[in-house]
Scaffold this motif. Structure first.
Motif, mmCIF file in Angstrom:
data_model
loop_
_atom_site.group_PDB
_atom_site.id
_atom_site.type_symbol
_atom_site.label_atom_id
_atom_site.label_comp_id
_atom_site.label_asym_id
_atom_site.label_seq_id
_atom_site.Cartn_x
_atom_site.Cartn_y
_atom_site.Cartn_z
ATOM 1 N N ALA A 4 0.855 -1.193 0.000
ATOM 2 C CA ALA A 4 0.000 0.000 0.000
ATOM 3 C C ALA A 4 0.885 1.235 0.000
ATOM 4 C CB ALA A 4 -0.917 -0.008 1.214
ATOM 5 N N GLN A 5 0.785 2.045 -1.065
ATOM 6 C CA GLN A 5 1.703 3.151 -1.256
ATOM 7 C C GLN A 5 1.017 4.509 -1.275
ATOM 8 O OE1 GLN A 5 3.972 1.979 -4.847
ATOM 9 N NE2 GLN A 5 5.611 1.408 -3.426
ATOM 10 N N LEU A 6 1.756 5.497 -0.786
ATOM 11 C CA LEU A 6 1.372 6.898 -0.880
ATOM 12 C C LEU A 6 2.015 7.475 -2.125
ATOM 13 C CD1 LEU A 6 0.097 9.409 0.696
ATOM 14 C CD2 LEU A 6 2.438 9.808 1.522
ATOM 15 N N THR A 7 1.226 8.188 -2.952
ATOM 16 C CA THR A 7 1.764 8.753 -4.188
ATOM 17 C C THR A 7 2.019 10.253 -4.093
ATOM 18 O OG1 THR A 7 -0.478 9.039 -5.070
ATOM 19 C CG2 THR A 7 0.676 6.977 -5.606
ATOM 20 N N LYS A 8 1.339 10.935 -3.165
ATOM 21 C CA LYS A 8 1.611 12.356 -2.942
ATOM 22 C C LYS A 8 1.015 12.775 -1.605
ATOM 23 C CE LYS A 8 -2.459 14.079 -5.492
ATOM 24 N NZ LYS A 8 -2.924 15.016 -6.535
ATOM 25 N N TYR A 9 1.618 13.797 -1.012
ATOM 26 C CA TYR A 9 1.104 14.350 0.228
ATOM 27 C C TYR A 9 -0.172 15.141 -0.045
ATOM 28 C CZ TYR A 9 5.831 13.490 2.093
ATOM 29 O OH TYR A 9 7.024 12.926 2.483
ATOM 30 N N GLU A 10 -1.218 14.876 0.707
ATOM 31 C CA GLU A 10 -2.422 15.708 0.659
ATOM 32 C C GLU A 10 -3.261 15.405 1.897
ATOM 33 O OE1 GLU A 10 -4.604 14.947 -2.887
ATOM 34 O OE2 GLU A 10 -4.256 12.798 -2.834
ATOM 35 N N SER A 11 -4.082 16.381 2.275
ATOM 36 C CA SER A 11 -4.815 16.271 3.537
ATOM 37 C C SER A 11 -5.771 15.086 3.557
ATOM 38 C CB SER A 11 -5.587 17.567 3.812
ATOM 39 O OG SER A 11 -6.495 17.843 2.755
ATOM 40 N N ASP A 12 -6.365 14.766 2.413
ATOM 41 C CA ASP A 12 -7.293 13.633 2.341
ATOM 42 C C ASP A 12 -6.693 12.498 1.512
ATOM 43 O OD1 ASP A 12 -7.377 15.009 -0.010
ATOM 44 O OD2 ASP A 12 -9.547 14.835 -0.292
ATOM 45 N N PHE A 13 -5.412 12.192 1.774
ATOM 46 C CA PHE A 13 -4.695 11.197 0.984
ATOM 47 C C PHE A 13 -5.367 9.826 1.047
ATOM 48 C CE2 PHE A 13 -3.078 10.525 5.245
ATOM 49 C CZ PHE A 13 -2.877 9.153 5.323
ATOM 50 N N LYS A 14 -5.179 9.060 -0.008
ATOM 51 C CA LYS A 14 -5.584 7.654 -0.054
ATOM 52 C C LYS A 14 -4.391 6.826 -0.514
ATOM 53 C CE LYS A 14 -9.959 8.421 0.903
ATOM 54 N NZ LYS A 14 -10.532 8.005 2.216
ATOM 55 N N LEU A 15 -4.219 5.672 0.082
ATOM 56 C CA LEU A 15 -3.145 4.777 -0.338
ATOM 57 C C LEU A 15 -3.618 3.908 -1.499
ATOM 58 C CD1 LEU A 15 -1.619 3.635 3.078
ATOM 59 C CD2 LEU A 15 -1.207 5.721 1.756
ATOM 60 N N VAL A 16 -2.686 3.518 -2.346
ATOM 61 C CA VAL A 16 -2.967 2.683 -3.511
ATOM 62 C C VAL A 16 -2.247 1.351 -3.326
ATOM 63 C CG1 VAL A 16 -2.788 2.482 -6.009
ATOM 64 C CG2 VAL A 16 -3.132 4.742 -4.957
ATOM 65 N N VAL A 17 -2.993 0.249 -3.416
ATOM 66 C CA VAL A 17 -2.393 -1.078 -3.298
ATOM 67 C C VAL A 17 -1.889 -1.505 -4.670
ATOM 68 C CG1 VAL A 17 -2.769 -3.490 -2.669
ATOM 69 C CG2 VAL A 17 -3.870 -1.666 -1.346
ATOM 70 N N ARG A 18 -0.599 -1.816 -4.750
ATOM 71 C CA ARG A 18 0.046 -2.135 -6.015
ATOM 72 C C ARG A 18 0.860 -3.417 -5.897
ATOM 73 N NH1 ARG A 18 2.732 3.810 -7.164
ATOM 74 N NH2 ARG A 18 1.011 4.717 -8.347
ATOM 75 N N ASP A 19 1.194 -3.993 -7.021
ATOM 76 C CA ASP A 19 2.177 -5.072 -7.088
ATOM 77 C C ASP A 19 3.546 -4.448 -7.336
ATOM 78 O OD1 ASP A 19 0.830 -7.646 -6.774
ATOM 79 O OD2 ASP A 19 -0.264 -7.093 -8.590
ATOM 80 N N TYR A 57 9.684 11.924 2.113
ATOM 81 C CA TYR A 57 9.879 10.675 1.370
ATOM 82 C C TYR A 57 9.789 10.910 -0.137
ATOM 83 C CZ TYR A 57 9.042 8.441 5.892
ATOM 84 O OH TYR A 57 9.128 8.065 7.210
ATOM 85 N N PRO A 58 10.666 10.254 -0.908
ATOM 86 C CA PRO A 58 10.463 10.221 -2.357
ATOM 87 C C PRO A 58 9.232 9.372 -2.670
ATOM 88 C CG PRO A 58 12.275 8.763 -1.734
ATOM 89 C CD PRO A 58 11.865 9.499 -0.491
ATOM 90 N N MET A 59 8.452 9.797 -3.632
ATOM 91 C CA MET A 59 7.214 9.097 -3.981
ATOM 92 C C MET A 59 7.406 8.158 -5.164
ATOM 93 S SD MET A 59 4.998 10.131 -1.768
ATOM 94 C CE MET A 59 5.146 11.340 -0.438
ATOM 95 N N PRO A 60 6.664 7.051 -5.215
ATOM 96 C CA PRO A 60 5.735 6.589 -4.176
ATOM 97 C C PRO A 60 6.487 5.945 -3.020
ATOM 98 C CG PRO A 60 5.824 4.996 -5.952
ATOM 99 C CD PRO A 60 6.692 6.140 -6.388
#
Length: 333
Positions: A4-19, A57-60
């Motif tokens: 589960a990764q963070l792609t950018k900082y934001e107040s209402d961030f959502k994580l994305v599950v990736r392979d 952190y560098p994204m993602p």
């Protein structure tokens, strides 16, 4: 593996599950198959960008700070751990990643899992236990016979902070709900204040230290019960100049934190006390000491009964941020 990764900082961030590729341990790292990852308020501080001045952190970036699991491979210079051992960890802040099926961790950040706990309960110990241990030993410099008040100490932090404080010879006072009183009393506290029936600041004799788990709305009350020269340690209110200097941050960051914490420092100085903020770091050696306390006292931390998989990581984050969890929120693999 899935992560589960963070792609950018934001107040209402959502994580994305990736392979993503399964990592390979460096010479000083262990590869851990994650069994359980814990979800903490620090995830929201990181995801929203609130602490990027402390760690950017560098994204993602794969998120997650705390876990339990099994060692599946070791680097060429690793000596303390072996394949098949059950471990737990608060991951180094510079290299998080507990929300993944596998993660590599520097062996200095790892400890063997307490024998009295399963993977679920072990995952709920590391970050909280280290926060309490580092708070008492390093930030407060607490000595046997001194006193500490923990407003809101009937929660998950108090479950570990109280026995660690007792281990260090401190007298402990706690406020909390009625449900937590019996558990706290069994740990040997000196006073308990049911916040629905009484105000601790009206009855408590002055103490050497206060550990804040609530935030700014409690600040005036916390300052009022400290002895002259006492120390207030906050887990919630944010860093100040002292934090920047202790962590040897740059001149620019020191100035920013000085401004951000100016009001807190001013109020503390007016009360004749010091304000401290803690951002807990990884430390396997300290975690091993906490393990001994957990085993000896048979501490079993509270965990929330709601079950989450990695695919439900955003629902787990929402529960921590805006719900009323009944203990540490966990993601099970």
């Amino acid at each position: 593996m899935k992560a589960a990764q963070l792609t950018k900082y934001e107040s209402d961030f959502k994580l994305v599950v990736r392979d993503i590729p399964t990592p390979t341990p460096s010479e000083n790292e262990v590869l851990v198959q994650v069994k359980v990852a814990a979800v903490n308020p620090i995830e929201h501080l990181i995801g929203s960008g609130s602490v990027k001045l402390i760690q950017n952190y560098p994204m993602p970036v794969t998120m997650g700070n705390e876990l339990s699991g099994i060692v599946t491979a070791v680097g060429s210079k690793v000596q303390r751990f072996h394949v098949g051992e059950e471990i737990y960890s608060r991951l180094p802040l510079t290299k998080i990643g507990a929300f993944a099926e596998f993660v590599t961790i520097d062996e200095q950040a790892v400890a063997l899992k307490p024998k009295n706990l399963d993977f679920e309960h072990a995952a709920a110990v590391a970050l909280t236990g280290l926060t309490a241990y580092q708070g008492f030993k390093e930030e407060l410099g607490a000595q046997p016979g001194q006193s500490v008040m923990i407003p809101g100490g009937s929660g998950s932090f108090g479950q570990l902070a109280i026995p660690i404080a007792k281990e260090l010879g401190l007298k402990v006072m706690v406020s909390g709900n009625a449900r937590g009183e019996e558990t706290a009393a069994a740990m040997g506290i000196s006073q308990y204040f049911n916040y629905k029936k009484e105000n601790y600041w009206e009855k408590l004799a002055p103490v050497d230290y206060v550990i804040d788990t609530i935030g700014k709305r409690e600040l005036a009350h916390e300052l009022s019960v400290l002895k002259p020269g006492g120390r207030l340690l906050s887990l919630r209110m944010g860093p100040n100049r002292r934090f920047a200097q202790d962590h040897q941050l740059s001149f620019f960051k020191t100035m920013l934190f000085s401004m951000a914490g100016m009001q807190l420092d001013r109020q503390a100085k007016k009360a004749g006390v010091q304000y401290h903020f803690i951002f807990v770091r990884s430390d396997g050696a300290q975690l091993a000491k906490i393990t001994k306390i957990v085993e000896r006292e048979n501490i079993v931390p509270a965990i929330d009964p709601t079950e989450f998989s990695l695919a439900q990581v955003n629902e787990a984050l929402e529960l921590v941020a805006n719900g009323h969890p009944k203990g540490k929120v966990l993601i099970r693999f």
